[in-house]
Motif scaffolding. Structure first.
Motif, PDB file in Angstrom:
ATOM      1  N   LEU A 371     -13.077 -18.043 -10.325  1.00 54.70           N
ATOM      2  CA  LEU A 371     -12.877 -18.105 -11.769  1.00 54.70           C
ATOM      3  C   LEU A 371     -12.476 -19.512 -12.221  1.00 54.70           C
ATOM      4  CD1 LEU A 371     -10.827 -14.801 -12.319  1.00 54.70           C
ATOM      5  CD2 LEU A 371     -13.294 -15.135 -12.613  1.00 54.70           C
ATOM      6  N   ASN A 372     -12.834 -19.822 -13.463  1.00 58.71           N
ATOM      7  CA  ASN A 372     -12.318 -21.014 -14.121  1.00 58.71           C
ATOM      8  C   ASN A 372     -11.599 -20.571 -15.394  1.00 58.71           C
ATOM      9  OD1 ASN A 372     -14.333 -20.505 -16.090  1.00 58.71           O
ATOM     10  ND2 ASN A 372     -15.811 -21.784 -14.977  1.00 58.71           N
ATOM     11  N   ALA A 373     -11.192 -21.500 -16.225  1.00 53.82           N
ATOM     12  CA  ALA A 373     -10.435 -21.137 -17.424  1.00 53.82           C
ATOM     13  C   ALA A 373     -11.223 -20.205 -18.333  1.00 53.82           C
ATOM     14  CB  ALA A 373     -10.027 -22.399 -18.185  1.00 53.82           C
ATOM     15  N   THR A 374     -12.517 -20.464 -18.465  1.00 58.67           N
ATOM     16  CA  THR A 374     -13.347 -19.654 -19.361  1.00 58.67           C
ATOM     17  C   THR A 374     -13.582 -18.255 -18.810  1.00 58.67           C
ATOM     18  OG1 THR A 374     -14.479 -21.638 -20.177  1.00 58.67           O
ATOM     19  CG2 THR A 374     -15.571 -19.514 -20.536  1.00 58.67           C
ATOM     20  N   THR A 375     -13.944 -18.165 -17.533  1.00 56.74           N
ATOM     21  CA  THR A 375     -14.237 -16.846 -16.965  1.00 56.74           C
ATOM     22  C   THR A 375     -12.962 -16.022 -16.771  1.00 56.74           C
ATOM     23  OG1 THR A 375     -14.226 -17.856 -14.756  1.00 56.74           O
ATOM     24  CG2 THR A 375     -16.368 -17.575 -15.840  1.00 56.74           C
ATOM     25  N   THR A 376     -11.842 -16.697 -16.488  1.00 56.70           N
ATOM     26  CA  THR A 376     -10.571 -15.969 -16.412  1.00 56.70           C
ATOM     27  C   THR A 376     -10.239 -15.348 -17.757  1.00 56.70           C
ATOM     28  OG1 THR A 376      -9.704 -17.422 -14.681  1.00 56.70           O
ATOM     29  CG2 THR A 376      -8.097 -16.155 -15.950  1.00 56.70           C
ATOM     30  N   THR A 377     -10.433 -16.117 -18.807  1.00 57.30           N
ATOM     31  CA  THR A 377     -10.173 -15.611 -20.153  1.00 57.30           C
ATOM     32  C   THR A 377     -11.119 -14.468 -20.497  1.00 57.30           C
ATOM     33  OG1 THR A 377      -9.401 -17.795 -20.851  1.00 57.30           O
ATOM     34  CG2 THR A 377     -10.043 -16.245 -22.589  1.00 57.30           C
ATOM     35  N   ALA A 378     -12.382 -14.578 -20.071  1.00 61.48           N
ATOM     36  CA  ALA A 378     -13.340 -13.503 -20.330  1.00 61.48           C
ATOM     37  C   ALA A 378     -12.912 -12.219 -19.619  1.00 61.48           C
ATOM     38  CB  ALA A 378     -14.739 -13.928 -19.868  1.00 61.48           C
ATOM     39  N   CYS A 379     -12.473 -12.349 -18.376  1.00 61.23           N
ATOM     40  CA  CYS A 379     -12.006 -11.171 -17.628  1.00 61.23           C
ATOM     41  C   CYS A 379     -10.800 -10.539 -18.311  1.00 61.23           C
ATOM     42  CB  CYS A 379     -11.660 -11.564 -16.195  1.00 61.23           C
ATOM     43  SG  CYS A 379     -13.069 -11.944 -15.134  1.00 61.23           S
ATOM     44  N   TRP A 380      -9.870 -11.367 -18.714  1.00 65.87           N
ATOM     45  CA  TRP A 380      -8.678 -10.852 -19.381  1.00 65.87           C
ATOM     46  C   TRP A 380      -9.020 -10.183 -20.705  1.00 65.87           C
ATOM     47  CZ3 TRP A 380      -3.794  -9.675 -18.629  1.00 65.87           C
ATOM     48  CH2 TRP A 380      -3.179 -10.115 -17.459  1.00 65.87           C
ATOM     49  N   THR A 381     -10.002 -10.714 -21.402  1.00 67.96           N
ATOM     50  CA  THR A 381     -10.396 -10.117 -22.692  1.00 67.96           C
ATOM     51  C   THR A 381     -10.890  -8.695 -22.492  1.00 67.96           C
ATOM     52  OG1 THR A 381     -11.004 -12.298 -23.561  1.00 67.96           O
ATOM     53  CG2 THR A 381     -11.894 -10.372 -24.706  1.00 67.96           C
ATOM     54  N   VAL A 382     -11.697  -8.476 -21.455  1.00 68.30           N
ATOM     55  CA  VAL A 382     -12.215  -7.135 -21.168  1.00 68.30           C
ATOM     56  C   VAL A 382     -11.085  -6.220 -20.703  1.00 68.30           C
ATOM     57  CG1 VAL A 382     -13.790  -5.797 -19.739  1.00 68.30           C
ATOM     58  CG2 VAL A 382     -14.499  -8.029 -20.606  1.00 68.30           C
ATOM     59  N   VAL A 383     -10.242  -6.726 -19.799  1.00 63.39           N
ATOM     60  CA  VAL A 383      -9.117  -5.913 -19.305  1.00 63.39           C
ATOM     61  C   VAL A 383      -8.230  -5.471 -20.451  1.00 63.39           C
ATOM     62  CG1 VAL A 383      -6.978  -5.992 -17.969  1.00 63.39           C
ATOM     63  CG2 VAL A 383      -9.086  -6.917 -16.994  1.00 63.39           C
ATOM     64  N   LEU A 384      -7.888  -6.412 -21.320  1.00 63.28           N
ATOM     65  CA  LEU A 384      -6.921  -6.129 -22.373  1.00 63.28           C
ATOM     66  C   LEU A 384      -7.519  -5.351 -23.539  1.00 63.28           C
ATOM     67  CD1 LEU A 384      -4.949  -9.502 -22.310  1.00 63.28           C
ATOM     68  CD2 LEU A 384      -4.365  -7.328 -21.242  1.00 63.28           C
ATOM     69  N   PHE A 385      -8.839  -5.301 -23.644  1.00 66.28           N
ATOM     70  CA  PHE A 385      -9.477  -4.426 -24.628  1.00 66.28           C
ATOM     71  C   PHE A 385      -9.035  -2.986 -24.391  1.00 66.28           C
ATOM     72  CE2 PHE A 385     -12.906  -1.531 -25.810  1.00 66.28           C
ATOM     73  CZ  PHE A 385     -13.184  -1.914 -27.125  1.00 66.28           C
ATOM     74  N   PHE A 386      -8.993  -2.589 -23.124  1.00 68.32           N
ATOM     75  CA  PHE A 386      -8.563  -1.232 -22.773  1.00 68.32           C
ATOM     76  C   PHE A 386      -7.042  -1.137 -22.607  1.00 68.32           C
ATOM     77  CE2 PHE A 386     -12.959  -1.622 -21.233  1.00 68.32           C
ATOM     78  CZ  PHE A 386     -13.534  -0.546 -21.885  1.00 68.32           C
ATOM     79  N   ALA A 387      -6.435  -2.176 -22.014  1.00 64.44           N
ATOM     80  CA  ALA A 387      -4.988  -2.141 -21.783  1.00 64.44           C
ATOM     81  C   ALA A 387      -4.216  -2.110 -23.092  1.00 64.44           C
ATOM     82  CB  ALA A 387      -4.564  -3.350 -20.955  1.00 64.44           C
ATOM     83  N   SER A 388      -4.681  -2.850 -24.082  1.00 58.99           N
ATOM     84  CA  SER A 388      -4.010  -2.865 -25.380  1.00 58.99           C
ATOM     85  C   SER A 388      -4.062  -1.497 -26.033  1.00 58.99           C
ATOM     86  CB  SER A 388      -4.661  -3.904 -26.296  1.00 58.99           C
ATOM     87  OG  SER A 388      -4.081  -3.875 -27.577  1.00 58.99           O
ATOM     88  N   THR A 389      -5.186  -0.813 -25.897  1.00 57.89           N
ATOM     89  CA  THR A 389      -5.306   0.541 -26.437  1.00 57.89           C
ATOM     90  C   THR A 389      -4.335   1.480 -25.741  1.00 57.89           C
ATOM     91  OG1 THR A 389      -7.660   0.085 -26.783  1.00 57.89           O
ATOM     92  CG2 THR A 389      -6.939   2.372 -26.990  1.00 57.89           C
ATOM     93  N   GLY A 390      -4.253   1.373 -24.402  1.00 55.18           N
ATOM     94  CA  GLY A 390      -3.321   2.205 -23.666  1.00 55.18           C
ATOM     95  C   GLY A 390      -1.879   1.901 -24.022  1.00 55.18           C
ATOM     96  N   ALA A 391      -1.545   0.614 -24.120  1.00 54.88           N
ATOM     97  CA  ALA A 391      -0.181   0.230 -24.456  1.00 54.88           C
ATOM     98  C   ALA A 391       0.213   0.746 -25.836  1.00 54.88           C
ATOM     99  CB  ALA A 391      -0.035  -1.287 -24.404  1.00 54.88           C
ATOM    100  N   SER A 392      -0.703   0.667 -26.787  1.00 52.54           N
ATOM    101  CA  SER A 392      -0.423   1.178 -28.135  1.00 52.54           C
ATOM    102  C   SER A 392      -0.188   2.682 -28.110  1.00 52.54           C
ATOM    103  CB  SER A 392      -1.589   0.842 -29.071  1.00 52.54           C
ATOM    104  OG  SER A 392      -1.758  -0.557 -29.196  1.00 52.54           O
ATOM    105  N   SER A 393      -0.914   3.375 -27.246  1.00 48.77           N
ATOM    106  CA  SER A 393      -0.760   4.830 -27.177  1.00 48.77           C
ATOM    107  C   SER A 393       0.583   5.239 -26.587  1.00 48.77           C
ATOM    108  CB  SER A 393      -1.899   5.443 -26.350  1.00 48.77           C
ATOM    109  OG  SER A 393      -1.783   5.118 -24.975  1.00 48.77           O
ATOM    110  N   ALA A 394       1.246   4.334 -25.849  1.00 47.15           N
ATOM    111  CA  ALA A 394       2.582   4.638 -25.327  1.00 47.15           C
ATOM    112  C   ALA A 394       3.555   4.842 -26.477  1.00 47.15           C
ATOM    113  CB  ALA A 394       3.056   3.514 -24.408  1.00 47.15           C
ATOM    114  N   TYR A 395       3.493   3.965 -27.467  1.00 48.29           N
ATOM    115  CA  TYR A 395       4.373   4.093 -28.637  1.00 48.29           C
ATOM    116  C   TYR A 395       4.021   5.339 -29.439  1.00 48.29           C
ATOM    117  CZ  TYR A 395       5.939  -0.649 -27.662  1.00 48.29           C
ATOM    118  OH  TYR A 395       6.481  -1.761 -27.051  1.00 48.29           O
ATOM    119  N   LEU A 396       2.730   5.609 -29.580  1.00 49.29           N
ATOM    120  CA  LEU A 396       2.294   6.820 -30.275  1.00 49.29           C
ATOM    121  C   LEU A 396       2.845   8.052 -29.571  1.00 49.29           C
ATOM    122  CD1 LEU A 396       0.454   8.514 -32.182  1.00 49.29           C
ATOM    123  CD2 LEU A 396      -1.388   8.147 -30.516  1.00 49.29           C
ATOM    124  N   THR A 397       2.772   8.078 -28.256  1.00 52.48           N
ATOM    125  CA  THR A 397       3.190   9.256 -27.490  1.00 52.48           C
ATOM    126  C   THR A 397       4.665   9.570 -27.688  1.00 52.48           C
ATOM    127  OG1 THR A 397       1.487   8.878 -25.802  1.00 52.48           O
ATOM    128  CG2 THR A 397       3.374  10.241 -25.174  1.00 52.48           C
TER     129      THR A 397
END
Length: 505
Positions: A371-397
């Motif tokens: 990975l480089n700076a760009t591809t690391t950021t791309a990977c994190w963007t995909v990971v956090l697309f789902f992780a952010s949804t899950g994290a938000s659902s913790a507060y909802l729960t």
């Protein structure tokens, strides 16, 4: 109205059903803007520190701090303050009402972040970070409980997730602001980072102006013997909604009997959470530990990773943060409606497990040097697309699966304990791993967060609650309603209260 003058008894009310059957309207947007925007402030705070940390650590910043102290100690103090604030203000929110506390907590935040901007020594900076977190933590308890009690049940899931996901809109603002503020051709090195914190004050003042028009929770008023106020608020909301929609509202389909009490002891609240709902308690704790460790531990040090491992200039890290912020915000916004249709359990479990698996893949690629700076950021963007949804659902729960009297404190408890485990220890551990300069240690940090997310998703499969499109009172009966059903009364039995008002075309 002082609590001493409130006469309590047993009442039957249809107010929860009247609030749940409302169609979406401009009044609900007032609630979203006035209350939900607190997450933007939190995202702004966390991202600003992550991005300006490298600049503050440079000579000439005005503060003698290292990058490790900023991403480690200062980050941990901010989270520690949030944990203490959540517990302190959470108890007060359940006792004295939502509205009083969400005004006070915002005022605490405004004062503390303003003082951060004028920091002149490390101890002052650290103290202000703790106090800023103290205000933000209090906001979580007051705001999430109020939102859930005012938003109709059929919209509650998507609205909660979108609001919690707006953290990353604030993160994007903070990232973009840091690019301008850290441009030394515009501002000296000891001024730009201070202006970044000043933006939080400006946004907070705007939110305060809107928040003044948000009413107290009618559900809270009913339980605390103030049904006349609750009736007046709900009647005004109904009148406004009818005027906006041009159609009469349907009759509420049910009512609930409640024995009113001014004060509900901490012991009873704690007993209810742990003894009456043990599986829900385990669920809430698992969800919070997983998301807190991932976000508070990893993202606080992301700018340092970019600078140390990929030679990204400190003034340019904001561009990368802005990209992952978009992915984080898009997740809850796009996937949120599925929590009200497909359901809570499959969506919570799915987002947690999928984000964990994707993060493990990212850790492997980072370890392999692929990975480089760009591809690391791309990977994190995909990971956090789902992780952010899950994290938000913790507060909802945790805001919807416990009785109304315990709601604010339940949010505070899970946030404080879960975040203390993941958000205080995480930055300390990860800052040390990152400072070693060893890619293997950074990959290990990613892997730890990933495993905890997957584990939380597995817990959700077994202990999740099917709360979609259900009234809060159906998901967890209020303690005061259980009292009424058990026949406990203080001798002041009242006639049925809060009947629906006549509706006109």
């Amino acid at each position: 109205m002082s609590s001493e003058k409130v006469q309590t008894g047993t009442v039957e009310t249809s107010i929860p059903a009247r609030l749940d059957r409302l169609p979406w309207s401009g009044w609900h947007w007032l609630i979203v803007i006035g209350l939900g925007t607190v997450w933007i402030l939190d995202g702004l705070e966390v991202t600003i520190v992550g991005n300006v940390g490298g600049r503050i650590a440079e000579d000439g910043s005005g503060l003698a701090l290292s990058a490790g102290q900023i991403t480690g100690l200062a980050a941990s103090l901010y989270v520690a303050g949030a944990c203490v604030g959540a517990l302190f203000f959470g108890r007060l929110t359940d006792r004295f009402g939502r509205k009083k506390l969400f005004i006070i907590t915002l005022a605490v935040y405004l004062l503390a972040t303003g003082l951060t901007a004028v920091s002149f020594t490390p101890w002052w900076f650290f103290a202000c970070r703790f106090l800023t977190g103290f205000g933000i933590g209090g906001e979580y308890a007051a705001i999430n409980s109020a939102i859930d009690e005012l938003i109709p049940s059929k919209h509650r899931g998507r609205v909660d997730l979108a609001i919690n996901g707006s953290f990353w809109f604030g993160a994007m603002l903070g990232a973009l602001l840091s690019i301008v503020a850290l441009n030394e051709s515009l501002f000296p090195g000891n001024v730009g980072w201070r202006l970044s914190f000043g933006l939080g004050v400006v946004l907070g003042l705007v939110i305060l102006l809107v928040r003044r028009h948000v009413p107290e929770s009618p559900r809270w008023l009913i339980i605390h013997g103030r049904e006349d106020e609750a009736e007046q608020i709900v009647a005004e909301i109904e009148e406004r909604v009818e005027r906006e929609t041009g159609a009469p509202l349907p009759e509420p389909d049910k009512s609930i009997k409640i024995r009113q009490r001014r004060v509900i002891g901490f012991g009873e609240i704690a007993s209810t959470m742990v003894k009456a709902y043990p599986k829900r308690t385990i669920l809430g704790m698992s969800l919070f530990v997983g998301q807190a460790f991932l976000y508070n531990a990893v993202t606080f040090g992301y700018a340092t990773i970019l600078i140390d491992f990929f030679d990204v200039p400190s003034g340019h890290t904001g561009y990368y943060y802005a990209v992952i912020a978009v992915g984080n915000f898009a997740g809850p916004l796009l996937l949120g409606p599925l929590f009200d249709t497909i359901g809570r359990k499959p969506m919570i479990a799915g987002t947690y497990i999928l984000s964990g698996v994707l993060l493990l893949v990212t850790a492997y690629l980072f370890h392999a040097g692929s990975l480089n700076a760009t591809t690391t950021t791309a990977c994190w963007t995909v990971v956090l697309f789902f992780a952010s949804t899950g994290a938000s659902s913790a507060y909802l729960t945790v805001s919807e699966v416990f009785p109304m009297e315990t709601r604010a404190l339940a949010i505070a408890f899970f946030y404080a304990v879960g975040t203390a485990i993941g958000g205080i220890t995480g930055p300390q551990l990860f800052s040390r791993l990152i400072e070693t300069g060893n890619p293997d240690n950074v990959a290990l940090a990613f892997a730890i967060g990933a495993v905890l997310m997957v584990a939380a998703g597995v817990v959700a499969i077994f202990f999740g609650v099917n709360a979609e499109r259900r009234s809060l009172e159906d998901i967890a009966k209020p303690l005061t309603a259980q009292d009424a059903e058990d026949g406990e009364d203080d001798g002041r039995q009242r006639p049925t209260a809060s009947r629906p008002r006549p509706l006109t075309a």
